[in-house]
Every structure is written in structure tokens, then in C-alpha cells.
Design a protein around this motif. Structure first.
Motif, PDB file in Angstrom:
ATOM      1  N   THR A  25       0.930  -1.171   0.264  1.00  0.00           N
ATOM      2  CA  THR A  25       0.052  -0.028  -0.111  1.00  0.00           C
ATOM      3  C   THR A  25       0.844   1.149  -0.105  1.00  0.00           C
ATOM      4  O   THR A  25       2.028   1.123   0.314  1.00  0.00           O
ATOM      5  CB  THR A  25      -1.006   0.222   1.281  1.00  0.00           C
ATOM      6  OG1 THR A  25      -0.168   0.001   2.493  1.00  0.00           O
ATOM      7  CG2 THR A  25      -1.910  -1.122   1.142  1.00  0.00           C
ATOM      8  N   GLY A  26       0.442   2.543  -0.149  1.00  0.00           N
ATOM      9  CA  GLY A  26       0.912   3.754  -0.248  1.00  0.00           C
ATOM     10  C   GLY A  26       0.257   4.676  -1.106  1.00  0.00           C
ATOM     11  O   GLY A  26      -0.959   4.708  -1.383  1.00  0.00           O
ATOM     12  N   GLN A  27       0.971   5.712  -1.185  1.00  0.00           N
ATOM     13  CA  GLN A  27       0.106   6.744  -2.004  1.00  0.00           C
ATOM     14  C   GLN A  27       1.160   7.330  -3.211  1.00  0.00           C
ATOM     15  O   GLN A  27       2.305   7.132  -3.079  1.00  0.00           O
ATOM     16  CB  GLN A  27       0.344   8.020  -1.129  1.00  0.00           C
ATOM     17  CG  GLN A  27      -1.144   8.040  -0.203  1.00  0.00           C
ATOM     18  CD  GLN A  27      -1.181   9.108   0.677  1.00  0.00           C
ATOM     19  OE1 GLN A  27      -0.002   9.535   1.482  1.00  0.00           O
ATOM     20  NE2 GLN A  27      -1.975  10.000   0.749  1.00  0.00           N
ATOM     21  N   VAL A  28       0.661   8.019  -4.185  1.00  0.00           N
ATOM     22  CA  VAL A  28       1.155   8.698  -5.207  1.00  0.00           C
ATOM     23  C   VAL A  28       1.052  10.124  -4.915  1.00  0.00           C
ATOM     24  O   VAL A  28       0.144  10.600  -4.533  1.00  0.00           O
ATOM     25  CB  VAL A  28       0.894   8.551  -6.389  1.00  0.00           C
ATOM     26  CG1 VAL A  28       1.576   9.443  -7.401  1.00  0.00           C
ATOM     27  CG2 VAL A  28       0.838   6.920  -6.910  1.00  0.00           C
ATOM     28  N   LEU A  29       2.464  10.842  -4.767  1.00  0.00           N
ATOM     29  CA  LEU A  29       2.411  12.423  -4.236  1.00  0.00           C
ATOM     30  C   LEU A  29       3.207  13.221  -5.052  1.00  0.00           C
ATOM     31  O   LEU A  29       3.878  12.578  -5.866  1.00  0.00           O
ATOM     32  CB  LEU A  29       3.077  12.195  -2.803  1.00  0.00           C
ATOM     33  CG  LEU A  29       2.601  11.451  -1.624  1.00  0.00           C
ATOM     34  CD1 LEU A  29       3.630  11.294  -0.636  1.00  0.00           C
ATOM     35  CD2 LEU A  29       1.407  12.049  -1.059  1.00  0.00           C
ATOM     36  N   SER A  30       2.715  14.363  -4.965  1.00  0.00           N
ATOM     37  CA  SER A  30       3.424  15.318  -5.789  1.00  0.00           C
ATOM     38  C   SER A  30       4.786  15.541  -4.961  1.00  0.00           C
ATOM     39  O   SER A  30       4.877  15.387  -4.028  1.00  0.00           O
ATOM     40  CB  SER A  30       2.809  16.716  -6.148  1.00  0.00           C
ATOM     41  OG  SER A  30       2.477  17.351  -4.908  1.00  0.00           O
ATOM     42  N   ALA A  31       5.712  16.462  -5.615  1.00  0.00           N
ATOM     43  CA  ALA A  31       6.908  16.990  -5.083  1.00  0.00           C
ATOM     44  C   ALA A  31       6.516  17.905  -3.828  1.00  0.00           C
ATOM     45  O   ALA A  31       7.452  18.062  -3.153  1.00  0.00           O
ATOM     46  CB  ALA A  31       7.769  17.600  -6.147  1.00  0.00           C
ATOM     47  N   ARG A  32       5.310  18.455  -3.968  1.00  0.00           N
ATOM     48  CA  ARG A  32       4.932  19.254  -2.663  1.00  0.00           C
ATOM     49  C   ARG A  32       4.019  18.263  -1.751  1.00  0.00           C
ATOM     50  O   ARG A  32       3.189  18.862  -0.908  1.00  0.00           O
ATOM     51  CB  ARG A  32       4.038  20.349  -3.318  1.00  0.00           C
ATOM     52  CG  ARG A  32       4.942  21.457  -4.172  1.00  0.00           C
ATOM     53  CD  ARG A  32       4.158  22.051  -5.118  1.00  0.00           C
ATOM     54  NE  ARG A  32       3.384  23.221  -4.259  1.00  0.00           N
ATOM     55  CZ  ARG A  32       2.386  24.108  -4.621  1.00  0.00           C
ATOM     56  NH1 ARG A  32       1.966  24.100  -5.851  1.00  0.00           N
ATOM     57  NH2 ARG A  32       1.963  24.987  -4.062  1.00  0.00           N
ATOM     58  N   CYS A  33       4.254  17.129  -1.742  1.00  0.00           N
ATOM     59  CA  CYS A  33       3.512  16.000  -0.776  1.00  0.00           C
ATOM     60  C   CYS A  33       2.185  16.185  -1.117  1.00  0.00           C
ATOM     61  O   CYS A  33       1.330  15.788  -0.069  1.00  0.00           O
ATOM     62  CB  CYS A  33       4.110  16.482   0.579  1.00  0.00           C
ATOM     63  SG  CYS A  33       5.205  15.317   0.970  1.00  0.00           S
ATOM     64  N   GLU A  34       1.577  16.659  -2.000  1.00  0.00           N
ATOM     65  CA  GLU A  34      -0.002  16.611  -2.352  1.00  0.00           C
ATOM     66  C   GLU A  34      -0.400  15.191  -3.025  1.00  0.00           C
ATOM     67  O   GLU A  34       0.433  14.761  -3.868  1.00  0.00           O
ATOM     68  CB  GLU A  34      -0.404  17.837  -3.398  1.00  0.00           C
ATOM     69  CG  GLU A  34      -0.262  19.109  -2.598  1.00  0.00           C
ATOM     70  CD  GLU A  34      -0.253  20.189  -3.418  1.00  0.00           C
ATOM     71  OE1 GLU A  34       0.107  20.169  -4.765  1.00  0.00           O
ATOM     72  OE2 GLU A  34      -0.431  21.338  -2.989  1.00  0.00           O
ATOM     73  N   PRO A  35      -1.508  14.554  -2.565  1.00  0.00           N
ATOM     74  CA  PRO A  35      -1.912  13.284  -3.211  1.00  0.00           C
ATOM     75  C   PRO A  35      -2.191  13.567  -4.597  1.00  0.00           C
ATOM     76  O   PRO A  35      -2.712  14.376  -5.069  1.00  0.00           O
ATOM     77  CB  PRO A  35      -2.987  13.035  -2.356  1.00  0.00           C
ATOM     78  CG  PRO A  35      -3.380  13.975  -1.313  1.00  0.00           C
ATOM     79  CD  PRO A  35      -2.264  15.007  -1.690  1.00  0.00           C
ATOM     80  N   VAL A  36      -1.746  12.510  -5.389  1.00  0.00           N
ATOM     81  CA  VAL A  36      -2.222  12.555  -6.818  1.00  0.00           C
ATOM     82  C   VAL A  36      -3.451  11.532  -6.951  1.00  0.00           C
ATOM     83  O   VAL A  36      -3.053  10.542  -7.046  1.00  0.00           O
ATOM     84  CB  VAL A  36      -1.049  12.431  -7.731  1.00  0.00           C
ATOM     85  CG1 VAL A  36      -1.236  12.393  -9.082  1.00  0.00           C
ATOM     86  CG2 VAL A  36       0.177  13.268  -7.293  1.00  0.00           C
TER      87      VAL A  36
END
Ligand SMILES: [Fe+2]
Length: 142
Positions: A25-36
């Protein structure tokens, strides 16, 4: 090319003997730590004998992240094959953006130090004992 979402690679192999189960499990994040949201994740790995099923694509499947950028992959722990430590291949793509192709690795694998492609920063964080639950967050440019 497989055209349907497949989060649970186990389902396709239900009638066959399988190795130890694995959930990543995990997340995809932008370089600004925002979820994608709606990022494409395409996972594939070797089977319990260290072989790739290049006809039925038994351990290959893609999915899209939810509104919080989360994904969940249910599969088995892939076996090693000659020349490579244990690993999972993955392509990650934020909507309309470039494809990131990379690999995930397992902690404390003896094969890690013998594999020139292995990178410690691509290790999954494993929960509990053994290799049953891994977590990895991907950071992509959007
Ligand atoms: Fe591989």
C-alpha cells in the motif's frame, strides 16, 4: 494489453498454488507532498518460481489511485531469479504526465547487495515480521 483494472493479482491465480501473500500500500504524491488522484500504477513481478508469465500475465495488473492518492496491491511475494534480488516492477503515471518506471525492493534480502540495480531508497517499509505487508510512497512531477 490488459484493459481492466486489477488490484488483486491473486484472483487470477486462485486455482494455482501460490507463494506467501503480499499486500503493498502507499500513496502517489507530488513533489509538494500533495496526493495525486487517478494516477496509473502498473505492477508486475515474477511468480513463486522466479518466472514471468508473459502469456497469461498472471502477476501483472494496473490500478488507479483514489482521491487521496492511495493504492493497494494484493499479490504474492515474488521469488528471486538468477542475477536479480527479489523485486517488483512498477510504472507510475500521474494523469497526462510522464511515466516513471522503477522497481521496489525488500529489506534484508541477501540478494540486495549482489544486485547492481538494487537501490536502498527503493526498499518498501515492511510492517511486522517477514515480507507480508509493504508500504511505499511514490513522488512524481506533476
Ligand atoms: Fe524483473
Amino acid at each position: 494489453m490488459i484493459s481492466f483494472t486489477r488490484r488483486r493479482l491473486l484472483a487470477a491465480a486462485a486455482a494455482l498454488p501460490v507463494g506467501p501473500k503480499l499486500v503493498v500500500t502507499g500513496q502517489v504524491l507530488s513533489a509538494r507532498c500533495e496526493p495525486v488522484a487517478n494516477a496509473l500504477l502498473d505492477f508486475w513481478h515474477a511468480d513463486e518460481d522466479g518466472e514471468y508469465d508473459n502469456r497469461g500475465f498472471r502477476y501483472r495488473g494496473h490500478q488507479f489511485t483514489d482521491a487521496e492518492g492511495r493504492y493497494r496491491l494484493q499479490t504474492i511475494v515474488p521469488a528471486e531469479y538468477p542475477g536479480r534480488t527479489r523485486h517488483i516492477h512498477v510504472k507510475v503515471q500521474a494523469p497526462g504526465k510522464r511515466v516513471l518506471t522503477t522497481q521496489l525492493y525488500f529489506r534484508d534480502e541477501p540478494g540486495n547487495r549482489r544486485d547492481g540495480l538494487y537501490r536502498p531508497d527503493l526498499e518498501m517499509r515492511m510492517a511486522g515480521k517477514g515480507a507480508g505487508e509493504g508500504r511505499f510512497d511514490f513522488v512524481v512531477e506533476i
